[in-house]
Motif scaffolding. Sequence first.
Motif, PDB file in Angstrom:
ATOM      1  N   THR A  87       0.831  -1.204   0.000  1.00  0.00           N
ATOM      2  CA  THR A  87       0.000   0.000   0.000  1.00  0.00           C
ATOM      3  C   THR A  87       0.865   1.254   0.000  1.00  0.00           C
ATOM      4  O   THR A  87       0.609   2.203  -0.752  1.00  0.00           O
ATOM      5  N   SER A  88       1.906   1.266   0.819  1.00  0.00           N
ATOM      6  CA  SER A  88       2.800   2.417   0.875  1.00  0.00           C
ATOM      7  C   SER A  88       3.534   2.606  -0.453  1.00  0.00           C
ATOM      8  O   SER A  88       3.718   3.733  -0.914  1.00  0.00           O
ATOM      9  N   GLY A  89       3.954   1.524  -1.058  1.00  0.00           N
ATOM     10  CA  GLY A  89       4.615   1.615  -2.366  1.00  0.00           C
ATOM     11  C   GLY A  89       3.697   2.190  -3.431  1.00  0.00           C
ATOM     12  O   GLY A  89       4.097   3.069  -4.213  1.00  0.00           O
ATOM     13  N   LEU A  90       2.462   1.703  -3.466  1.00  0.00           N
ATOM     14  CA  LEU A  90       1.491   2.245  -4.433  1.00  0.00           C
ATOM     15  C   LEU A  90       1.185   3.714  -4.152  1.00  0.00           C
ATOM     16  O   LEU A  90       1.058   4.521  -5.076  1.00  0.00           O
ATOM     17  N   THR A  91       1.090   4.061  -2.882  1.00  0.00           N
ATOM     18  CA  THR A  91       0.834   5.450  -2.506  1.00  0.00           C
ATOM     19  C   THR A  91       1.989   6.347  -2.942  1.00  0.00           C
ATOM     20  O   THR A  91       1.774   7.476  -3.398  1.00  0.00           O
ATOM     21  N   THR A  92       3.211   5.861  -2.844  1.00  0.00           N
ATOM     22  CA  THR A  92       4.372   6.630  -3.284  1.00  0.00           C
ATOM     23  C   THR A  92       4.326   6.873  -4.789  1.00  0.00           C
ATOM     24  O   THR A  92       4.590   7.990  -5.257  1.00  0.00           O
ATOM     25  N   VAL A  93       3.987   5.850  -5.545  1.00  0.00           N
ATOM     26  CA  VAL A  93       3.857   6.005  -7.005  1.00  0.00           C
ATOM     27  C   VAL A  93       2.764   7.024  -7.327  1.00  0.00           C
ATOM     28  O   VAL A  93       2.948   7.912  -8.172  1.00  0.00           O
ATOM     29  N   LEU A  94       1.635   6.922  -6.651  1.00  0.00           N
ATOM     30  CA  LEU A  94       0.538   7.878  -6.868  1.00  0.00           C
ATOM     31  C   LEU A  94       0.946   9.294  -6.462  1.00  0.00           C
ATOM     32  O   LEU A  94       0.556  10.267  -7.114  1.00  0.00           O
ATOM     33  N   VAL A 133       9.165   8.892   2.558  1.00  0.00           N
ATOM     34  CA  VAL A 133       9.685   8.646   3.905  1.00  0.00           C
ATOM     35  C   VAL A 133       8.849   7.594   4.631  1.00  0.00           C
ATOM     36  O   VAL A 133       9.382   6.806   5.428  1.00  0.00           O
ATOM     37  N   THR A 134       7.568   7.539   4.353  1.00  0.00           N
ATOM     38  CA  THR A 134       6.701   6.552   5.000  1.00  0.00           C
ATOM     39  C   THR A 134       7.139   5.133   4.681  1.00  0.00           C
ATOM     40  O   THR A 134       7.115   4.255   5.557  1.00  0.00           O
ATOM     41  N   PHE A 135       7.554   4.906   3.452  1.00  0.00           N
ATOM     42  CA  PHE A 135       7.935   3.550   3.027  1.00  0.00           C
ATOM     43  C   PHE A 135       9.101   2.986   3.843  1.00  0.00           C
ATOM     44  O   PHE A 135       8.988   1.889   4.414  1.00  0.00           O
ATOM     45  N   PRO A 136      10.247   3.685   3.973  1.00  0.00           N
ATOM     46  CA  PRO A 136      11.319   3.118   4.804  1.00  0.00           C
ATOM     47  C   PRO A 136      10.980   3.038   6.294  1.00  0.00           C
ATOM     48  O   PRO A 136      11.487   2.166   7.001  1.00  0.00           O
ATOM     49  N   VAL A 137      10.117   3.933   6.758  1.00  0.00           N
ATOM     50  CA  VAL A 137       9.684   3.836   8.159  1.00  0.00           C
ATOM     51  C   VAL A 137       8.933   2.524   8.378  1.00  0.00           C
ATOM     52  O   VAL A 137       9.145   1.831   9.376  1.00  0.00           O
ATOM     53  N   LEU A 164      -0.408   4.134   8.108  1.00  0.00           N
ATOM     54  CA  LEU A 164      -1.048   4.361   6.810  1.00  0.00           C
ATOM     55  C   LEU A 164      -2.128   5.443   6.911  1.00  0.00           C
ATOM     56  O   LEU A 164      -2.319   6.229   5.971  1.00  0.00           O
ATOM     57  N   ILE A 165      -2.825   5.502   8.035  1.00  0.00           N
ATOM     58  CA  ILE A 165      -3.811   6.573   8.226  1.00  0.00           C
ATOM     59  C   ILE A 165      -3.098   7.925   8.246  1.00  0.00           C
ATOM     60  O   ILE A 165      -3.555   8.892   7.629  1.00  0.00           O
ATOM     61  N   PHE A 166      -1.962   7.988   8.922  1.00  0.00           N
ATOM     62  CA  PHE A 166      -1.168   9.216   8.887  1.00  0.00           C
ATOM     63  C   PHE A 166      -0.715   9.524   7.472  1.00  0.00           C
ATOM     64  O   PHE A 166      -0.728  10.678   7.040  1.00  0.00           O
ATOM     65  N   ALA A 167      -0.298   8.476   6.742  1.00  0.00           N
ATOM     66  CA  ALA A 167       0.163   8.663   5.361  1.00  0.00           C
ATOM     67  C   ALA A 167      -0.955   9.159   4.451  1.00  0.00           C
ATOM     68  O   ALA A 167      -0.686   9.718   3.396  1.00  0.00           O
ATOM     69  N   ALA A 168      -2.194   8.963   4.844  1.00  0.00           N
ATOM     70  CA  ALA A 168      -3.324   9.504   4.089  1.00  0.00           C
ATOM     71  C   ALA A 168      -3.659  10.923   4.537  1.00  0.00           C
ATOM     72  O   ALA A 168      -4.026  11.773   3.719  1.00  0.00           O
TER      73      ALA A 168
END
Length: 164
Positions: free
Chosen positions: A38-45, A84-88, A108-112
């Motif tokens: 999910t984090s990887g896809l969010t980074t691409v988006l 930054v979210t991904f390596p965390v 992930l909620i924070f990442a949103a």
Amino acid sequence: MSGPQTALLAMVVLPATVGGVLALARPHRGAVPIALVTSGLTTVLAFATALARPAVSYPFVAGADFAPDVDALAALVVPMVATVTFPVLIFAAGNIRESRARFHGLMLIFAAAAPVTATAATIPALLFARGGDGRDLLRPDRVLVARLRACLSGADGLHHDAHS
């Protein structure tokens, strides 16, 4: 709705939805890989929206829309937060042993919430995202009352001058 607008919405809805499910359901297996994908896809988006700089607007309350807009500053902040979210999450996968699903879900909620805060073009969008930063999850009623009291008493840090 255009492709970049869809990417902007997916960048927020995907981690919020997956994070909510992980935090509430707390599966014992699979939480870490699901969060990482999910984090990887969010980074691409996030990078796609930074390049396209889309804007969307939806009616929210009378006189104010819910409107995220990727301007120049948001185009820098949004991919940075997602990156930054991904390596965390990778670091947490190896070091957190208890409540892994809960941690990854809340992250992930924070990442949103962070991209909504960065792209907020209206007050409702900004206030909506501020609840997802993690501090208000324990007792939102007390935090809201404290914020209202601070605003009404002038203790919110803003200068209130009745004579101007």
